[in-house]
Design an enzyme around this catalytic site. Sequence first.
Site, mmCIF file in Angstrom:
data_model
loop_
_atom_site.group_PDB
_atom_site.id
_atom_site.type_symbol
_atom_site.label_atom_id
_atom_site.label_comp_id
_atom_site.label_asym_id
_atom_site.label_seq_id
_atom_site.Cartn_x
_atom_site.Cartn_y
_atom_site.Cartn_z
ATOM 1 N N ASP A 1 5.370 4.162 2.797
ATOM 2 C CA ASP A 1 5.625 4.406 1.625
ATOM 3 C C ASP A 1 5.338 3.584 0.621
ATOM 4 O OD1 ASP A 1 7.147 6.622 2.718
ATOM 5 O OD2 ASP A 1 8.760 5.681 3.141
ATOM 6 N N GLU B 1 8.654 15.168 -2.942
ATOM 7 C CA GLU B 1 9.270 13.731 -3.175
ATOM 8 C C GLU B 1 8.022 12.970 -3.425
ATOM 9 O OE1 GLU B 1 10.594 13.673 0.754
ATOM 10 O OE2 GLU B 1 8.762 13.140 1.806
#
Length: 526
Positions: A19, A192
């Site tokens: 991420d 997301e």
Amino acid sequence: MRESQENFSNPILPGFYPDPSICRVGEDYYMVTSSFEYFPGVPLFHSKDLVHWRQLGHVLDRPSQLDLDGTPCSKGIYAATIRCHDGIFYMITTFVVSQTGARRNFYVTAEDPAGEWSDPIWLPDAPGIDTSFFFDDDGKAYVMANRVPPSGQQYPKHMEIWLQQFDIKGKRLIGEKYSLWDGALKNAHAQEGPHIYKKDGYYYLLIAEGGTGFTHAVTVARSISVTGPYESCKSNPILTHRHLGQEYAITNVGHADLVETTAGEWWMVCLASRPYGGPYRNLGRETFLVPVDWEDGWPVINPGKGVVELQSRRPNLPEHRFPAKPACDHFDSGKLDDCWNFIRTPRGDFWSLTDRPGFLRLRLKPETITQPVNPCFVGRRQQHMGFAARTVMEFAPERDGEAAGVVLLQNHDYMLRFEYAKVLGSGLLRLVERKGGEERILASQEWSGNKLYIKIEAEQQSYRFQYAALSGQWETLAEDVDGRLLSSDVAGGFVGAYLGLYATSNGTVSGNFADFDWFEYGGTET
């Protein structure tokens, strides 16, 4: 792989660094990644050329910032975003399954990213995960994340991206929540990881879709207004490897962030994995770098190829290497190196670099590494498919149950423990496999010495465990040990494999300890 003057090697952050989020301030680039249940939280990196990175530390490095007590494996700190506005650095993230059992979003700030960051500022009315900041050129600021659409989910895990104005001085969300976009891909769950950028009069919304596994993807939409409506790019997904097979060299590509360099180039950082020995990803989700061009007002990823490569052309930036870190940590510093982590927030006085200068002392805790607690464990990421790790330990187990050694860890139910323990009054050197919460001893050897040299070698999914009473006089306890249980594809969850030092008294209070003189780790890949 060896780098050349024209090319660089991916990943730029090998091992469990998922991420990624990036920002540029002048000629400096800063990047953060997720950390889940590990402490300190949110590793922070600095670069001058996007290829070579040094770790500055962690954003969340104090218990007052990060209380991970009771946090399950693969929960905790999810995708962080780093941005800089008016000389202040902002890191915003999601704390998943905290002590309250909720998903809670917060941010911290710092004037110097390498310095001390603030305590968390919570945003109680910010739902969802993967929060991000956007600072517009009119002075307004916004927060975004995902949520279940107010009208309900059309299919399982269907999410949308919301946006709300943020009052910088008041440190709170204000005004209306806007529904921006629920993605480009039909039935592609888990929208997301949103980020907004402004370029040539358009607002671009970049998100991840398809979940963070094999079907991961990056999609993009744009609007002339930050609050929408957003138009989906007809080329979506602009990046995915889902069509290349689960044993392709790079898989589950997604969750990206964009940055423009001082040379006017655009680049994307994203997560991906390198499977080996089959579709197994012991190294977890790593950080990769890929070039971006713009055509007809849309980003095109690695033009002419459309995939993330292990070797790619360098950014048009002066090369800037940092001094190489030594492979061996002699524990001579007054603080642990930034590569080391604890499982959850460290509780109790269980480790020391000063009790015996030049050694890492681990005091036995009743807690064990097989429990979802804070055990006596100091570990680092596995970053290579092939590696060699060595250490020397001084330890004399006094009572049954006392044990210390080296552990290869995926989570508390999946691990390989190479430990020296007292069992039925005798010393025993043993290799324990824990898989699905069930344990079996793969190999054992009676042992009575107080000084033990330990070596672990991995070649792909084959692991070898050796020991010695004297330096260099290695004996093999076990070899060809299957390492696939260290992959999240077997164990589940979102983290990569760790290896580290630990000690336990297995449920009883003990004043005993284990001393480690040094720890050496290095890749053996050619």
